[in-house]
Design a protein around this motif. Structure first.
Motif, PDB file in Angstrom:
ATOM      1  N   VAL A   1       0.837  -1.200   0.000  1.00 26.19           N
ATOM      2  CA  VAL A   1       0.000   0.000   0.000  1.00 26.19           C
ATOM      3  C   VAL A   1       0.871   1.249   0.000  1.00 26.19           C
ATOM      4  O   VAL A   1       0.582   2.236  -0.675  1.00 26.19           O
ATOM      5  CB  VAL A   1      -0.946   0.010   1.224  1.00 26.19           C
ATOM      6  CG1 VAL A   1      -1.807   1.267   1.240  1.00 26.19           C
ATOM      7  CG2 VAL A   1      -1.815  -1.243   1.235  1.00 26.19           C
TER       8      VAL A   1
ATOM      9  N   LEU B   1      -6.126   1.431   6.963  1.00 27.66           N
ATOM     10  CA  LEU B   1      -6.529   0.087   6.553  1.00 27.66           C
ATOM     11  C   LEU B   1      -7.468  -0.551   7.570  1.00 27.66           C
ATOM     12  O   LEU B   1      -8.365  -1.314   7.210  1.00 27.66           O
ATOM     13  CB  LEU B   1      -5.290  -0.784   6.350  1.00 27.66           C
ATOM     14  CG  LEU B   1      -4.381  -0.374   5.177  1.00 27.66           C
ATOM     15  CD1 LEU B   1      -3.085  -1.178   5.196  1.00 27.66           C
ATOM     16  CD2 LEU B   1      -5.103  -0.558   3.842  1.00 27.66           C
TER      17      LEU B   1
ATOM     18  N   THR C   1      -8.316   4.513  -0.166  1.00 26.08           N
ATOM     19  CA  THR C   1      -6.894   4.192  -0.167  1.00 26.08           C
ATOM     20  C   THR C   1      -6.173   5.145   0.782  1.00 26.08           C
ATOM     21  O   THR C   1      -6.227   6.362   0.598  1.00 26.08           O
ATOM     22  CB  THR C   1      -6.292   4.317  -1.574  1.00 26.08           C
ATOM     23  OG1 THR C   1      -6.988   3.422  -2.456  1.00 26.08           O
ATOM     24  CG2 THR C   1      -4.815   3.972  -1.556  1.00 26.08           C
TER      25      THR C   1
END
Length: 309
Positions: free
Chosen positions: A266, A286, A298
């Motif tokens: 990520v 997350l 995101t």
């Protein structure tokens, strides 16, 4: 106004004031004392040395009622040796600010002391299960979501497997969980083979022995399948984990209800280690995604924790 009437009025006002004061005091008792937000686990640990039982910011409001948007309360489950404040003094506030009812406690250690989550994992899981029931009763919720760090992301699976947690837990989010134990780069595995060492270690940290790769506890826990249907599992792990080693031992077997996330996939520049992951802004993003996938975003690749109030 006559003297008798005035006396009755004063008495009535006194009773009303007493009722209001009593209600206010009772309501205040439902909110446990909490500490300030901390930028990292080191500052949180230093603070909690003087206040080891203080709750993380935004947690343990027993008047909190879950919203329709976030119907499940969130229980934070501590890692080995960590007390609740040390582990969660940043993410807890972020979750509360997002609208969750958040709860955390100290289990698996001598009550009132700095070191927690060091006793037998089964005993810690039983205490967590009882705490979970208390949360469900207080909030009126049907199920819990659990976010756990290290041992705290693994031992909930004991609750699920043996203590009725399968019907009470909706989501389990593990941050660097010790699902398959650790060899501490081979050190722990070596020490476990030396006669007498496990017994000595067990007097200080029984849960450390139980998290060694190949331990009887983990062998039993993982036998017959590591997950159950009806619960969504998310593992968030860092390549730079220096406690759960190898880092891949955190991940659960692939299944439709399992999501394994490597933090560096990520944000490639994120060098968060095991102890820092609960304070890492990318990992925190997350966690929010795992709890509310319908509104997932995101996480920005930001390496400095934001200021939270």
């Amino acid at each position: 106004m006559g003297l008798r009437t005035r006396s009755r009025l004063v008495a009535g006002l006194a009773v009303a004031a007493a009722l209001v004061l009593g209600a206010t005091t009772a309501q205040a008792a439902e909110r446990e004392p909490t500490g300030p937000v901390q930028p990292n686990i080191l500052t949180a640990a230093v603070y909690s040395l003087g206040a080891p039982t203080i709750a993380p910011p935004g947690t343990n409001d027993w008047n909190c009622k879950p919203s329709a948007v976030h119907p499940n309360p969130v229980l934070l489950s501590n890692g080995t040796t960590a007390n609740a404040y040390e582990n969660w003094a940043n993410l807890s506030r972020k979750l509360a600010n997002a609208g969750y009812c958040v709860f955390a406690g100290n289990f698996g250690g001598t009550p009132g002391t700095f070191l927690q989550t060091v006793g037998p994992i089964a005993d810690t899981a039983k205490a967590l299960a009882a705490f979970g029931d208390k949360i469900l009763n207080a909030t009126g919720a049907q199920k819990l979501d659990v976010v756990g760090h290290s041992q705290g992301g693994m031992n909930i699976r004991y609750w699920i497997k043996y203590l009725g947690g399968a019907g009470k837990i909706s989501r389990l989010v593990g941050l660097s969980p010790s699902n398959h134990g650790t060899d501490l780069f081979g050190l722990l595995s070596t020490l476990e083979m030396i006669p007498g060492v496990p017994a000595v270690l067990g007097t200080v940290c029984q849960s450390c022995n139980e998290q060694a790769v190949g331990s009887a506890f983990l062998t039993d826990l993982n036998a017959g399948g590591e997950t159950v249907e009806g619960i969504q599992y998310t593992v968030i792990q860092t390549r730079y984990d220096d406690v759960v080693t190898p880092y891949t031992s955190a991940f659960l077997p692939a299944k439709p209800n399992v999501k394994n996330i490597l933090l560096q996939n990520v944000c490639g520049l994120d060098f968060t280690d095991h102890l820092g992951i609960t304070y890492d802004p990318v990992a925190q993003g997350l966690v929010l995604n795992a709890l509310d996938p319908a509104h997932a975003k995101t996480p920005p690749c930001v390496l400095v924790p934001p200021v939270i109030s």
